[in-house]
Scaffold this motif. Structure first.
Motif, short mmCIF file in Angstrom:
data_model
loop_
_atom_site.label_atom_id
_atom_site.label_comp_id
_atom_site.label_asym_id
_atom_site.label_seq_id
_atom_site.Cartn_x
_atom_site.Cartn_y
_atom_site.Cartn_z
N CYS A 88 47.16 38.65 38.97
CA CYS A 88 46.05 38.05 38.20
C CYS A 88 45.84 36.63 38.71
O CYS A 88 46.59 36.14 39.55
N ASP A 110 40.29 37.12 39.10
CA ASP A 110 39.13 36.65 39.86
C ASP A 110 38.87 37.54 41.08
O ASP A 110 38.08 37.21 41.93
N HIS A 111 39.61 38.64 41.14
CA HIS A 111 39.45 39.67 42.16
C HIS A 111 39.70 39.15 43.56
O HIS A 111 39.12 39.61 44.53
N GLN A 153 44.46 41.50 43.50
CA GLN A 153 43.74 41.91 42.30
C GLN A 153 42.70 43.00 42.57
O GLN A 153 42.36 43.76 41.67
N ARG A 192 39.09 45.00 43.68
CA ARG A 192 37.74 44.99 43.10
C ARG A 192 37.82 45.29 41.59
O ARG A 192 38.80 45.84 41.10
N ARG A 193 36.77 44.94 40.90
CA ARG A 193 36.76 45.03 39.44
C ARG A 193 37.04 46.45 38.94
O ARG A 193 37.74 46.64 37.96
N THR A 236 40.60 47.85 37.82
CA THR A 236 41.21 47.56 36.53
C THR A 236 40.36 48.06 35.36
O THR A 236 40.70 47.80 34.21
N PRO A 238 33.57 36.33 40.64
CA PRO A 238 33.47 37.26 39.50
C PRO A 238 34.78 37.23 38.72
O PRO A 238 35.85 37.33 39.31
N THR A 282 37.12 38.68 35.43
CA THR A 282 37.34 39.71 34.43
C THR A 282 38.38 39.20 33.45
O THR A 282 39.48 38.83 33.85
#
Length: 197
Positions: A110, A123-124, A128, A130-131, A134, A165, A167
């Protein structure tokens, strides 16, 4: 001078440095509400959201991650240190382009953990992925280092690049119907396991 006057006054001077001016803005609120015990507060708040929290050392982390796996394979995004997944059979580790409908879960790092709210921010970047990694798999294992734990939202935002980006995750995915019956996993992982190193 009011904030309105300050903003309108700058409209005629586009040659200014917006980043420098942003840092000079006076904020009439506390940017940090907690001092000591941030890691303990973070663990408590994360658990309050029904996430499973594991307190582990760096040496214990590979074994703890391997022990938490369910049947099937897990997506491991680029940048996850090889030491984290050293106790997991290679056949159970898939790359970030795996078919997310067919995997059991994902293992990520993270960007920041926020103690006040028990929120994990991705923050990818490295480790982490790609969005979707997760949001689609049912089981999310996330590693949070103690030095990534910020006191609260202003402190956490100060550590992030807000042009990336972001999350924000506060516990497993959950929603409630009109009778407030909680249902988990409707929009994302039903199980969130946090490995606090």
């Amino acid at each position: 001078m009011s904030a309105r006057d300050a903003i309108l006054g700058r409209l005629g001077a586009p040659e200014g440095d917006p980043d420098a001016e942003y840092l000079l803005l006076h904020r009439g609120y506390l940017e940090r509400h907690h001092g000591d015990g941030l890691v303990e507060l973070f663990a408590e708040r994360v658990a309050h959201y029904r996430a499973i929290v594991h307190r582990v050392t760096e040496a214990e982390l590979p074994g703890a991650l391997a022990a938490a796996l369910r049947l099937g394979a897990y997506v491991v995004p680029e940048g996850v240190p090889a030491a984290w997944t050293g106790s997991i059979e290679p056949s159970r580790r898939l790359g970030p382009d795996a078919d997310l409908e067919r995997v059991s879960g994902t293992i990520t790092g993270c960007a920041v953990g926020i103690a006040e709210t028990g929120t994990i921010v991705l923050d990818h970047g490295a480790a982490q992925g790609r969005r979707a990694l997760t949001l689609v798999p049912d089981h999310h294992l996330v590693v949070v280092r103690a030095d990534q734990v910020a006191a609260d939202l202003p402190d956490g935002l100060g550590r992030l690049d807000i042009t990336r980006p972001l999350t924000f995750i506060s516990g497993p995915s959950a929603t409630s119907d009109i009778e407030l019956s909680r249902v988990e996993g409707v929009h994302g992982p039903r199980t969130l396991e946090v490995f606090l190193v």
